[in-house]
Design a protein around this motif. Structure first.
Motif, PDB file in Angstrom:
ATOM      1  N   VAL A   1      -1.546  24.316 -24.499  1.00 52.44           N
ATOM      2  CA  VAL A   1      -2.118  23.037 -24.912  1.00 52.44           C
ATOM      3  C   VAL A   1      -1.037  22.012 -24.623  1.00 52.44           C
ATOM      4  O   VAL A   1       0.051  22.093 -25.171  1.00 52.44           O
ATOM      5  CB  VAL A   1      -2.439  23.030 -26.423  1.00 52.44           C
TER       6      VAL A   1
ATOM      7  N   GLY B   1      16.227  18.459 -47.861  1.00 51.49           N
ATOM      8  CA  GLY B   1      15.130  17.677 -47.307  1.00 51.49           C
ATOM      9  C   GLY B   1      13.732  18.147 -47.659  1.00 51.49           C
ATOM     10  O   GLY B   1      12.760  17.522 -47.292  1.00 51.49           O
ATOM     11  N   ARG B   2      13.607  19.261 -48.385  1.00 54.08           N
ATOM     12  CA  ARG B   2      12.262  19.748 -48.656  1.00 54.08           C
ATOM     13  C   ARG B   2      11.772  19.209 -50.001  1.00 54.08           C
ATOM     14  O   ARG B   2      12.384  19.441 -51.036  1.00 54.08           O
ATOM     15  CB  ARG B   2      12.250  21.271 -48.682  1.00 54.08           C
TER      16      ARG B   2
ATOM     17  N   GLU C   1       4.420  25.243 -31.415  1.00 54.70           N
ATOM     18  CA  GLU C   1       4.343  23.781 -31.250  1.00 54.70           C
ATOM     19  C   GLU C   1       5.529  23.172 -31.973  1.00 54.70           C
ATOM     20  O   GLU C   1       5.827  23.548 -33.101  1.00 54.70           O
ATOM     21  CB  GLU C   1       3.004  23.310 -31.831  1.00 54.70           C
ATOM     22  N   ASP C   2       6.234  22.243 -31.315  1.00 50.46           N
ATOM     23  CA  ASP C   2       7.416  21.674 -31.971  1.00 50.46           C
ATOM     24  C   ASP C   2       7.068  20.512 -32.894  1.00 50.46           C
ATOM     25  O   ASP C   2       7.794  20.238 -33.833  1.00 50.46           O
ATOM     26  CB  ASP C   2       8.474  21.249 -30.947  1.00 50.46           C
ATOM     27  N   SER C   3       5.955  19.819 -32.639  1.00 47.97           N
ATOM     28  CA  SER C   3       5.600  18.705 -33.519  1.00 47.97           C
ATOM     29  C   SER C   3       4.952  19.248 -34.792  1.00 47.97           C
ATOM     30  O   SER C   3       3.984  20.002 -34.735  1.00 47.97           O
ATOM     31  CB  SER C   3       4.632  17.761 -32.810  1.00 47.97           C
ATOM     32  N   ILE C   4       5.508  18.861 -35.928  1.00 49.35           N
ATOM     33  CA  ILE C   4       5.013  19.388 -37.200  1.00 49.35           C
ATOM     34  C   ILE C   4       3.573  18.963 -37.452  1.00 49.35           C
ATOM     35  O   ILE C   4       2.762  19.705 -37.989  1.00 49.35           O
ATOM     36  CB  ILE C   4       5.944  18.972 -38.365  1.00 49.35           C
ATOM     37  N   THR C   5       3.225  17.748 -37.013  1.00 45.48           N
ATOM     38  CA  THR C   5       1.873  17.248 -37.243  1.00 45.48           C
ATOM     39  C   THR C   5       0.857  18.075 -36.444  1.00 45.48           C
ATOM     40  O   THR C   5      -0.141  18.539 -36.984  1.00 45.48           O
ATOM     41  CB  THR C   5       1.753  15.772 -36.819  1.00 45.48           C
ATOM     42  N   SER C   6       1.140  18.238 -35.146  1.00 46.27           N
ATOM     43  CA  SER C   6       0.211  19.010 -34.318  1.00 46.27           C
ATOM     44  C   SER C   6       0.145  20.442 -34.801  1.00 46.27           C
ATOM     45  O   SER C   6      -0.911  21.065 -34.799  1.00 46.27           O
ATOM     46  CB  SER C   6       0.675  19.000 -32.862  1.00 46.27           C
TER      47      SER C   6
ATOM     48  N   LEU D   1      -4.945  15.344 -29.136  1.00 44.10           N
ATOM     49  CA  LEU D   1      -3.955  15.936 -30.025  1.00 44.10           C
ATOM     50  C   LEU D   1      -2.660  15.201 -29.725  1.00 44.10           C
ATOM     51  O   LEU D   1      -2.205  15.193 -28.598  1.00 44.10           O
ATOM     52  CB  LEU D   1      -3.831  17.415 -29.692  1.00 44.10           C
ATOM     53  N   SER D   2      -2.096  14.543 -30.723  1.00 42.40           N
ATOM     54  CA  SER D   2      -0.869  13.836 -30.384  1.00 42.40           C
ATOM     55  C   SER D   2       0.280  14.355 -31.235  1.00 42.40           C
ATOM     56  O   SER D   2       0.079  14.989 -32.261  1.00 42.40           O
ATOM     57  CB  SER D   2      -1.058  12.327 -30.536  1.00 42.40           C
ATOM     58  N   ASP D   3       1.467  14.060 -30.762  1.00 43.38           N
ATOM     59  CA  ASP D   3       2.654  14.634 -31.384  1.00 43.38           C
ATOM     60  C   ASP D   3       2.918  14.085 -32.777  1.00 43.38           C
ATOM     61  O   ASP D   3       3.213  14.829 -33.696  1.00 43.38           O
ATOM     62  CB  ASP D   3       3.887  14.379 -30.511  1.00 43.38           C
ATOM     63  N   LEU D   4       2.795  12.758 -32.895  1.00 44.50           N
ATOM     64  CA  LEU D   4       3.029  12.093 -34.181  1.00 44.50           C
ATOM     65  C   LEU D   4       4.265  12.641 -34.889  1.00 44.50           C
ATOM     66  O   LEU D   4       4.200  13.039 -36.039  1.00 44.50           O
ATOM     67  CB  LEU D   4       1.818  12.289 -35.103  1.00 44.50           C
ATOM     68  N   ASP D   5       5.369  12.701 -34.172  1.00 45.59           N
ATOM     69  CA  ASP D   5       6.530  13.259 -34.861  1.00 45.59           C
ATOM     70  C   ASP D   5       7.697  12.290 -34.981  1.00 45.59           C
ATOM     71  O   ASP D   5       8.817  12.684 -35.230  1.00 45.59           O
ATOM     72  CB  ASP D   5       6.959  14.589 -34.245  1.00 45.59           C
TER      73      ASP D   5
ATOM     74  N   LEU E   1      10.318  13.262 -37.468  1.00 41.63           N
ATOM     75  CA  LEU E   1       9.613  13.893 -38.579  1.00 41.63           C
ATOM     76  C   LEU E   1       9.862  15.394 -38.525  1.00 41.63           C
ATOM     77  O   LEU E   1       9.413  16.065 -37.610  1.00 41.63           O
ATOM     78  CB  LEU E   1       8.118  13.601 -38.464  1.00 41.63           C
ATOM     79  N   ARG E   2      10.610  15.909 -39.464  1.00 45.92           N
ATOM     80  CA  ARG E   2      10.919  17.342 -39.441  1.00 45.92           C
ATOM     81  C   ARG E   2      10.187  18.086 -40.541  1.00 45.92           C
ATOM     82  O   ARG E   2       9.497  19.049 -40.296  1.00 45.92           O
ATOM     83  CB  ARG E   2      12.427  17.552 -39.599  1.00 45.92           C
ATOM     84  N   GLU E   3      10.355  17.616 -41.754  1.00 43.73           N
ATOM     85  CA  GLU E   3       9.684  18.257 -42.890  1.00 43.73           C
ATOM     86  C   GLU E   3       8.667  17.264 -43.414  1.00 43.73           C
ATOM     87  O   GLU E   3       8.946  16.075 -43.516  1.00 43.73           O
ATOM     88  CB  GLU E   3      10.691  18.544 -44.009  1.00 43.73           C
TER      89      GLU E   3
ATOM     90  N   HIS F   1      11.624  13.066 -47.440  1.00 39.73           N
ATOM     91  CA  HIS F   1      12.814  12.747 -48.225  1.00 39.73           C
ATOM     92  C   HIS F   1      13.831  12.118 -47.296  1.00 39.73           C
ATOM     93  O   HIS F   1      14.187  12.697 -46.277  1.00 39.73           O
ATOM     94  CB  HIS F   1      13.369  14.046 -48.815  1.00 39.73           C
TER      95      HIS F   1
ATOM     96  N   LEU G   1      -3.294  22.214 -35.739  1.00 38.09           N
ATOM     97  CA  LEU G   1      -3.787  23.404 -35.049  1.00 38.09           C
ATOM     98  C   LEU G   1      -4.008  24.548 -36.052  1.00 38.09           C
ATOM     99  O   LEU G   1      -5.012  25.251 -35.997  1.00 38.09           O
ATOM    100  CB  LEU G   1      -2.793  23.848 -33.967  1.00 38.09           C
TER     101      LEU G   1
ATOM    102  N   THR H   1       5.739  17.008 -46.599  1.00 37.66           N
ATOM    103  CA  THR H   1       5.059  17.672 -47.720  1.00 37.66           C
ATOM    104  C   THR H   1       3.716  16.993 -47.940  1.00 37.66           C
ATOM    105  O   THR H   1       3.680  15.837 -48.353  1.00 37.66           O
ATOM    106  CB  THR H   1       5.914  17.573 -49.000  1.00 37.66           C
TER     107      THR H   1
END
Lengths: 206, 746
Positions: free
Chosen positions: B707, B593-594, B634-639, A127-131, A87-89, A105, B643, A91
Motif C-alpha cells: 500500500v 512520552g506515553r 507501516e511507519d505512520s502511526i495514524t495509517s 490513506l494519508s500519513d498524517l504523522d 507524531l510518534r505516540e 505528551h 489499517l 493516545t
C-alpha cells in the motif's frame, strides 16, 4: 550629425541622453514633491486612510507554514504555530468527536491532536500519513493539527490570496483566509483557535 | 516612566488588597466580639483596636488613591472615636451601624477589582482630607503601626502570593514524571543488560569453540599437511574472538551504567520525595482561615431566620493543606446553613421542648491518626426525622415502598444524600433544595475523605467528616481494555477480583455478580467507554477480571481485560481544547512520552447505568474458527491504526510492525496469512521487505500487499518485480479494495 541610436548605430549622442534623463528626473520630482498645500491634503488623506484601518497595503505579506494534507496544499500563518513535531505516540480518547484523534505528551504538557480533514468534513478517501503534528497556540487555546508532510516556511503576498470561491461550500470555507493562485488553502489561524466548535466540553456527564 | 508608574501602581494595589482584606476580617471579628457580653475592662481595648484597624485601612486606601474606601473608613471611624471618648455608649443600635458600615466597606473593596485607580500619590496634589469628625485629630500616615493579626509567630515568615506558591507546587509535581521516567529508564537498562549478558555467554561459547578449532589447526600444522584449512577460517576465528571481547566489554560498561542509573534514580527519587513533602508542608494552613468566615455567617443566618445560635469553634489552629481547605469552604458553609435552617429550632419551639432558647452549633477540628483530621459539625436542634426522609424518598421514587419497611436507620439516613431530596416543607433561600448534601459528599470523597451523619441520643444532628491533612499523591490502578490502557483512581477501587464467568447472573436484563454475599451490578468497561475489545486470546474464557468501583455510595463491578498494576501517577489535564470529556478526568505519563487516560469514576457510574444492558456473555465464536492473521507494516502511526481498525472490524487478527526489520522479526516469531505493507519506511522499505520474504523458502506462499503513496508505473513494476501480490495506491485507497485484495489472496 546625429542619427537615432539604432541597433547598428555607430555613435551614441550622450548629451541628448543626459538631457532626457534630467527631464525625466525633474518630472519625477515634480510629481513626488507636492506644493505645501498639496502636501497637507495628501497627509490628511493618508491620516484618514490609516485611521480607517486601511486594507492591507499592496505588497504586504505574511509568513506562513506550508503543509500537505490529503493531497492538498495548506498554509497557516506561522505566528500561530508554536512548533512542529513528528507524531510518534498517540493516545486515543474514547468518547471524543471523530476529529479528535487523541492526546500527545510534549515536554510536560498534554496536547490534543486534531484531524482537520474530519473537522472540515472532507470526504474520507485515500490513506494519508498524517504523522506530523503542527502545534497551534494563541495563548489561550492550544492544540495540534496533523499534516502529511511539512513543505516549509515562506512569505506569502496577501495580494495573492483570493477570497474562497463561492462554490467552495464545505465547512472549510469558514476557516479560510483565502486561496492562493496556486490553489493553496490558507487557513485562518485566529479563527480556528478561537472557534468554540473546536472545543470539546461534554457537559452531559457520564 | 508612565509605564513604570502604572506597573508600580498595579503592584501597590495588589498589596493593598491583601492588607485591606486582613483589616476587614479583623474588624468583622472585633465587632462580633463586641456583641458578646464581655467584661467592662475589655471594652476600651476592643474599641481601641477596632478604631486602629479602621484607621490603618484609611491610611492605606489613601496611599493608593481609593477615595471611596477612604471615606467609608472615616464613616466607620467617627462613631468609634466618640465611643473611645465615652461620649456615647455601646448599644445594639450602634453595633448594627458598625456592622452595616463594615459590610459597605467589604462590598467596596470587593468591587475595587475593576476600579480605575487615581494616579499614584507621587504625581498627585496633596491628598484632600476627607472631612474628619469634629474632635478627632487627623492622623499622620501610620501604616506601620498596624496591630499584628492573630497569626502565631509571625517572625521569620515571608508573605508569598498563592499564585506563586501554586506555580512552585506544579513544578515540583512535574518532577514526579521525571522520577517515574528515571525508574523506567533504569528498568530498560536492566533488561538490556540481561540481554547483553545472554549474548556475552553465547559469544563465550563460540570463542571456546574457536579456541578448539585453532588448537586443532595448530595440531594439523604441526602434523603433516596443516595448511589445508582455508585462510578465511582465520579471519572468521579472529572475528568471533573480537566479538567475544566486545561483548565482554559492553557487558561490563552496561553493568556500570546500570549501577549508576539505579543509584541516580534512588537519589533523585529521594530528593523529589522530600521536595514534595516540603512543598506540602509549605501549603499547610491553620483551619482558622476557613473557620473565621463562620461567626458572621452564623450570626447573619440566625438573624434572618429569627433564631438564636451560639457558635463554638474548637481546633482552629490545626493545620491542613490549603487546597483541601479551599475545597472544603463550600461544603462547610452548606452544612452550617443546613444546621441553622433545618436543625436549630426557633426560640419558642425550643422553649416548648425544654431547651435553652439559644441553639448551639459546635464545630470541632481534631487531629486523628495517620495524617487525618476530623471535623465534627454538631447542632442541638431537632435532628433528622427518618420517617420524613423515607417518605420524601418514596415520593421521588427512590425506594420501592415494600423496601422501606426493612430499611435500616442508617440506610434511611444515607438517603439524605440523594439529589433532589429535601425534608424541608418550604424551600427557603438558605437551603432545602436537596442538592447540597450530594455535592458535599462528592467533594469530600474527591479529597479522599469521608462523611457520616449521626443522630446522637442527646438530640440534634452531627456530621462527622474525616479528611486527609495533605493531598495524597494520586495512586492509580492500571487496567487494560482491548488495546487500550486506562488508569482508575485507586481510592475509588474497592477491590479487584477474578471470578468465574459462570458466576455472572442476569437480573432484570442486567448482569450482576455476588461478592461477599452482596449482589453487585456488573458492566463491561469496554462497553461503557465504547472501545473495541481485544480479539479473544482464547487462553481463558472461563474467568473474568473485575475492578469494583465505589463512589457516591454505589458499587459497580467493571469487567476489564487485565489489571496491570497499581502505582503512583501524576494527574495532568487534557489541555484547553478538551475542556471536558465524558468518563475521562485527565491523563498521566507512564514511561517516556506515553500517555494513559485517567477515568472519572462518578462519570463511569452514570455511564454504566446508561449503557445498554449487556447481552449474555458473548460466545467466543472465534475460538472455533481460527481467524486469519494479518501483519500490517507501516511507519505512520495514524495509517497504522487506521489499517488495523479496518482489518480488525472485518474480522482479521492484526499485528503491526513499524518497518521492514520489525516485520521480519515478527514473521519469524509468529504465523501470518498475509502481509500488508507500506513502501516508504525507515531502515527497510516495503520493496526490500518483500524481496526478503520472497528469498526465504518458509514464506514462499505468503501473500504481500503493498500500500503506497508511490503511484508511478516504474514503482508499480518494481513492486511486481520483487514479488508483491497486490499494489494499492494510497491516493485511491478505499477500505473495500484492501479487504477485497486480501480476500482474494488468502
Amino acid at each position: 550629425m546625429t542619427r537615432p541610436a539604432g541597433r547598428g548605430g555607430a555613435a551614441i549622442d550622450w548629451s541628448e541622453i543626459r538631457r532626457r534623463m534630467a527631464d525625466a528626473e525633474r518630472a519625477l520630482e515634480e510629481q513626488f514633491v507636492p506644493a505645501p498645500g498639496q502636501r497637507r491634503a495628501i497627509l490628511e488623506a493618508r491620516a484618514r486612510a490609516l485611521a480607517a484601518g486601511a486594507p492591507a497595503e499592496p505588497g504586504a505579506s505574511i509568513e506562513v507554514l506550508e503543509f500537505t494534507l490529503a493531497n492538498e496544499r495548506y498554509a497557516i500563518e506561522s505566528s500561530w504555530v508554536s512548533e512542529v513535531v513528528p507524531l510518534r505516540e498517540l493516545t486515543p480518547l474514547p468518547g471524543t468527536p471523530a476529529f479528535v484523534l487523541g492526546i500527545i505528551h510534549l515536554r510536560g504538557e498534554v496536547i490534543s491532536v486534531l484531524d482537520l480533514k474530519k473537522f472540515f468534513e472532507l470526504p474520507d478517501r485515500g490513506l494519508s500519513d498524517l504523522d506530523k503534528a503542527i502545534v497551534l497556540d494563541d495563548g489561550a487555546m492550544q492544540f495540534a493539527i496533523l499534516a502529511d508532510a511539512i513543505v516549509g516556511v515562506r512569505r506569502l503576498l496577501l495580494d495573492d490570496v483570493q477570497p474562497p470561491l463561492p462554490t467552495l461550500t464545505d465547512v472549510r470555507a469558514d476557516y479560510l483566509l483565502g486561496i492562493t493562485r496556486q490553489s493553496e488553502v490558507v487557513l485562518d489561524g485566529r479563527k480556528l483557535l478561537a472557534d468554540p466548535a473546536i472545543v470539546v466540553a461534554d457537559e452531559t456527564g457520564g | 516612566m508612565p509605564l513604570d508608574n502604572e506597573a508600580f501602581l498595579k503592584h501597590l494595589l495588589a498589596t493593598f488588597r491583601v492588607e485591606a482584606d486582613e483589616h476587614l476580617r479583623a474588624m468583622v471579628s472585633l465587632v462580633l466580639e463586641l456583641e458578646q457580653p464581655a467584661p467592662a475592662e475589655r471594652l476600651p481595648q476592643l474599641v481601641e483596636t477596632l478604631f486602629r484597624e479602621a484607621h490603618s485601612l484609611k491610611g492605606a486606601a489613601r496611599a493608593v488613591g481609593l477615595s471611596e474606601v477612604e471615606a467609608a473608613c472615616t464613616a466607620l471611624e467617627s462613631p468609634l472615636a466618640a465611643l473611645k471618648r465615652q461620649e456615647i455608649a455601646l448599644s445594639p443600635a450602634l453595633l448594627e451601624t458598625l456592622d452595616r458600615r463594615i459590610d459597605t466597606l467589604g462590598r467596596l473593596l470587593a468591587g475595587e477589582e475593576a476600579a480605575v485607580p487615581r494616579p499614584p500619590p507621587a504625581e498627585m496634589a496633596p491628598p484632600i482630607e476627607a472631612p474628619a469628625p469634629v474632635g478627632v485629630p487627623a492622623p499622620a500616615v501610620e501604616r506601620s503601626e498596624r496591630p499584628s493579626s492573630p497569626v502565631p509567630d509571625a517572625a521569620g515568615t515571608v508573605r508569598i502570593s498563592t499564585a506563586r506558591l501554586t506555580a512552585l507546587l506544579v513544578q515540583a509535581e512535574d518532577l514526579l514524571a521525571f522520577k517515574f521516567s528515571a525508574g523506567h529508564l533504569a528498568g530498560e537498562l536492566r533488561t538490556l543488560h540481561a540481554e547483553v549478558s545472554e549474548w556475552k555467554k553465547a559469544c563465550g561459547t563460540s570463542a571456546r569453540e574457536v579456541g578448539i578449532l585453532r588448537r586443532m589447526r595448530e595440531r594439523a600444522v604441526n602434523g603433516a599437511r596443516g595448511e589445508r584449512l582455508p585462510s578465511g577460517v582465520d579471519k572468521l576465528c579472529d572475528a568471533v574472538e573480537r566479538d567475544e571481547r566486545v561483548a565482554r566489554s559492553l557487558h561490563e560498561r552496561l553493568g556500570r551504567l546500570l549501577r549508576t542509573a539505579e543509584q541516580e534514580r534512588r537519589t533523585f527519587g529521594g530528593i523529589v520525595n522530600s521536595l514534595q513533602e516540603d512543598m506540602k508542608q509549605a501549603l499547610m494552613q491553620p483551619f482558622a482561615g476557613l473557620l473565621e468566615l463562620l461567626p458572621k455567617l452564623v450570626r447573619d443566618l440566625a438573624r434572618d431566620s429569627g433564631k438564636q445560635v451560639e457558635l463554638c469553634v474548637d481546633g482552629a489552629a490545626i493545620e491542613i493543606d490549603r487546597r483541601i481547605l479551599e475545597q472544603m469552604k463550600d461544603p462547610l458553609i452548606h452544612l452550617v446553613r443546613n444546621a441553622i435552617d433545618h436543625g436549630v429550632e426557633v426560640p419558642a419551639e425550643r422553649a416548648r421542648r425544654g431547651k435553652p432558647p439559644r441553639g448551639r452549633l459546635a464545630i470541632a477540628v481534631t487531629p486523628k491518626d495517620g495524617n487525618q483530621i476530623e471535623v465534627l459539625i454538631a447542632d442541638d436542634g431537632a435532628g433528622i426525622d427518618v420517617e420524613k426522609v423515607t417518605a420524601a424518598a418514596r415520593k421521588l421514587g427512590l425506594v420501592v415502598p415494600q423496601d422501606a419497611g426493612g430499611l435500616s436507620r442508617d440506610d434511611a439516613l444515607a438517603l439524605i444524600y440523594e439529589s433532589g431530596l429535601s425534608t424541608s416543607a418550604i424551600l427557603t433561600d438558605i437551603s432545602g433544595r436537596g442538592l447540597g448534601l450530594a455535592i458535599v459528599r462528592e467533594k469530600v470523597e474527591k479529597l479522599g475523605g469521608r462523611i457520616a451523619i449521626e443522630l446522637p441520643e442527646s438530640g440534634g444532628t452531627q456530621f462527622r467528616i474525616v479528611l486527609p491533612t495533605t493531598l495524597a499523591n494520586f495512586r492509580g490502578l492500571l487496567v487494560a481494555v482491548g488495546d487500550s490502557q486506562f488508569v482508575l483512581p485507586a481510592r475509588s477501587v474497592e477491590r479487584v477480583a477474578r471470578v468465574e464467568s459462570g458466576a455472572i447472573r442476569t437480573v432484570e436484563n442486567r448482569e450482576a455478580i455476588e461478592l461477599e454475599g452482596q449482589a453487585v451490578a456488573l458492566v463491561r468497561l469496554s462497553e461503557v467507554l465504547g472501545v473495541p475489545i481485544a480479539a479473544p486470546a482464547g487462553e481463558d474464557d472461563r474467568h473474568v477480571q473485575l475492578a469494583v468501583l465505589a463512589s457516591g455510595g454505589k458499587r459497580i463491578a467493571f469487567v476489564v481485560d487485565a489489571v496491570l498494576g497499581d502505582q503512583e501517577v501524576l494527574v495532568k489535564g487534557l489541555g484547553p481544547q478538551l475542556k471536558r470529556v465524558r468518563n475521562i478526568a485527565g491523563a498521566t505519563v507512564l514511561g517516556p512520552g506515553r500517555l494513559v487516560p485517567i477515568l472519572s469514576v462518578p462519570d463511569l457510574m452514570k455511564s454504566a447505568l446508561r449503557a445498554r444492558p449487556a447481552a449474555a456473555i458473548p460466545a467466543p465464536e472465534s475460538a472455533r474458527a481460527p481467524r486469519r492473521a494479518v501483519l500490517v507494516v507501516e511507519d505512520s502511526i495514524t495509517s497504522r491504526s487506521l489499517l488495523k481498525n479496518i482489518l480488525e472490524s472485518s474480522g482479521y487478527d492484526v499485528a503491526t510492525a513499524v518497518d521492514g526489520i520489525d516485520a521480519l522479526t515478527l514473521l519469524h516469531d509468529r504465523q501470518f496469512d498475509v502481509v500488508v505493507s507500506d513502501v516508504e519506511m525507515p531502515r527497510m522499505d516495503g520493496f526490500d521487505l518483500t524481496a526478503h520474504i520472497r528469498q526465504d523458502r518458509k514464506f514462499a506462499a505468503l501473500p504481500v500487499v503493498l500500500v503506497t503513496a508511490l503511484e508511478s508505473r516504474a514503482h508499480k513494476e518494481r513492486g511486481i518485480d520483487v514479488g508483491a501480490n497486490a499494489y494499492i495506491v494510497k491516493s485511491s485507497f478505499d477500505q473495500s479494495n484492501l479487504i477485497e485484495a486480501i480476500r482474494r489472496l488468502t
